[in-house]
Design a protein around this motif. Sequence first.
Motif, PDB file in Angstrom:
ATOM      1  N   VAL A  17       0.859  -1.177   0.000  1.00  0.00           N
ATOM      2  CA  VAL A  17       0.000   0.000   0.000  1.00  0.00           C
ATOM      3  C   VAL A  17       0.899   1.232   0.000  1.00  0.00           C
ATOM      4  O   VAL A  17       1.762   1.369   0.870  1.00  0.00           O
ATOM      5  CB  VAL A  17      -0.920   0.035   1.243  1.00  0.00           C
ATOM      6  CG1 VAL A  17      -1.785   1.285   1.237  1.00  0.00           C
ATOM      7  CG2 VAL A  17      -1.774  -1.215   1.319  1.00  0.00           C
ATOM      8  N   ARG A  18       0.716   2.111  -0.985  1.00  0.00           N
ATOM      9  CA  ARG A  18       1.499   3.350  -1.016  1.00  0.00           C
ATOM     10  C   ARG A  18       1.194   4.174   0.225  1.00  0.00           C
ATOM     11  O   ARG A  18       0.075   4.176   0.734  1.00  0.00           O
ATOM     12  CB  ARG A  18       1.175   4.152  -2.263  1.00  0.00           C
ATOM     13  CG  ARG A  18       1.707   3.503  -3.526  1.00  0.00           C
ATOM     14  CD  ARG A  18       1.389   4.296  -4.757  1.00  0.00           C
ATOM     15  NE  ARG A  18       1.938   5.631  -4.682  1.00  0.00           N
ATOM     16  CZ  ARG A  18       1.397   6.688  -5.295  1.00  0.00           C
ATOM     17  NH1 ARG A  18       0.316   6.566  -6.014  1.00  0.00           N
ATOM     18  NH2 ARG A  18       1.956   7.876  -5.183  1.00  0.00           N
ATOM     19  N   ASP A  19       2.194   4.900   0.702  1.00  0.00           N
ATOM     20  CA  ASP A  19       2.028   5.686   1.920  1.00  0.00           C
ATOM     21  C   ASP A  19       0.914   6.713   1.808  1.00  0.00           C
ATOM     22  O   ASP A  19       0.229   6.992   2.785  1.00  0.00           O
ATOM     23  CB  ASP A  19       3.343   6.359   2.316  1.00  0.00           C
ATOM     24  CG  ASP A  19       3.886   7.308   1.262  1.00  0.00           C
ATOM     25  OD1 ASP A  19       3.496   7.197   0.077  1.00  0.00           O
ATOM     26  OD2 ASP A  19       4.718   8.163   1.623  1.00  0.00           O
ATOM     27  N   VAL A  20       0.690   7.252   0.635  1.00  0.00           N
ATOM     28  CA  VAL A  20      -0.364   8.253   0.453  1.00  0.00           C
ATOM     29  C   VAL A  20      -1.756   7.631   0.356  1.00  0.00           C
ATOM     30  O   VAL A  20      -2.753   8.349   0.326  1.00  0.00           O
ATOM     31  CB  VAL A  20      -0.089   9.132  -0.796  1.00  0.00           C
ATOM     32  CG1 VAL A  20       1.156   9.971  -0.588  1.00  0.00           C
ATOM     33  CG2 VAL A  20       0.014   8.288  -2.044  1.00  0.00           C
ATOM     34  N   ALA A  21      -1.844   6.304   0.323  1.00  0.00           N
ATOM     35  CA  ALA A  21      -3.131   5.623   0.195  1.00  0.00           C
ATOM     36  C   ALA A  21      -3.550   4.878   1.462  1.00  0.00           C
ATOM     37  O   ALA A  21      -4.602   4.254   1.479  1.00  0.00           O
ATOM     38  CB  ALA A  21      -3.084   4.643  -0.973  1.00  0.00           C
ATOM     39  N   VAL A  22      -2.746   4.951   2.517  1.00  0.00           N
ATOM     40  CA  VAL A  22      -3.048   4.207   3.742  1.00  0.00           C
ATOM     41  C   VAL A  22      -4.401   4.614   4.312  1.00  0.00           C
ATOM     42  O   VAL A  22      -5.225   3.759   4.640  1.00  0.00           O
ATOM     43  CB  VAL A  22      -1.927   4.397   4.790  1.00  0.00           C
ATOM     44  CG1 VAL A  22      -2.344   3.860   6.146  1.00  0.00           C
ATOM     45  CG2 VAL A  22      -0.651   3.710   4.324  1.00  0.00           C
ATOM     46  N   ASP A  23      -4.657   5.903   4.414  1.00  0.00           N
ATOM     47  CA  ASP A  23      -5.929   6.360   4.979  1.00  0.00           C
ATOM     48  C   ASP A  23      -7.097   6.036   4.049  1.00  0.00           C
ATOM     49  O   ASP A  23      -8.175   5.650   4.509  1.00  0.00           O
ATOM     50  CB  ASP A  23      -5.882   7.861   5.267  1.00  0.00           C
ATOM     51  CG  ASP A  23      -4.925   8.183   6.410  1.00  0.00           C
ATOM     52  OD1 ASP A  23      -4.728   7.312   7.293  1.00  0.00           O
ATOM     53  OD2 ASP A  23      -4.364   9.297   6.422  1.00  0.00           O
ATOM     54  N   ASP A  24      -6.881   6.164   2.740  1.00  0.00           N
ATOM     55  CA  ASP A  24      -7.937   5.841   1.774  1.00  0.00           C
ATOM     56  C   ASP A  24      -8.312   4.363   1.836  1.00  0.00           C
ATOM     57  O   ASP A  24      -9.464   3.995   1.618  1.00  0.00           O
ATOM     58  CB  ASP A  24      -7.497   6.182   0.345  1.00  0.00           C
ATOM     59  CG  ASP A  24      -7.359   7.678   0.131  1.00  0.00           C
ATOM     60  OD1 ASP A  24      -7.920   8.455   0.928  1.00  0.00           O
ATOM     61  OD2 ASP A  24      -6.680   8.068  -0.843  1.00  0.00           O
TER      62      ASP A  24
END
Length: 78
Positions: free
Chosen positions: A39-46
């Motif tokens: 999981v890309r770091d910018v997509a963890v919350d998504d």
Amino acid sequence: MGILGTVSSALSASADSTADAAGSDSKGAYWCDDCGVRVRDVAVDDEGLDRGGDGTPLCPDCGDAMRFERNHADGCAC
């Protein structure tokens, strides 16, 4: 549209999507070594991933803490 136009269009679309990904604020990705989940770091919350006590995302498959990895060799954090 001829074959040249089709190939040109496909290559252009590929370059556009690569540029969008490279232009993000991503610094890397979180990996689960056991499950192979990335999981890309910018997509963890998504993705809605739970986080451990230290804030590290937990694997959605096994629940273990994920490992952060950076790859800046080609300018892409992927």
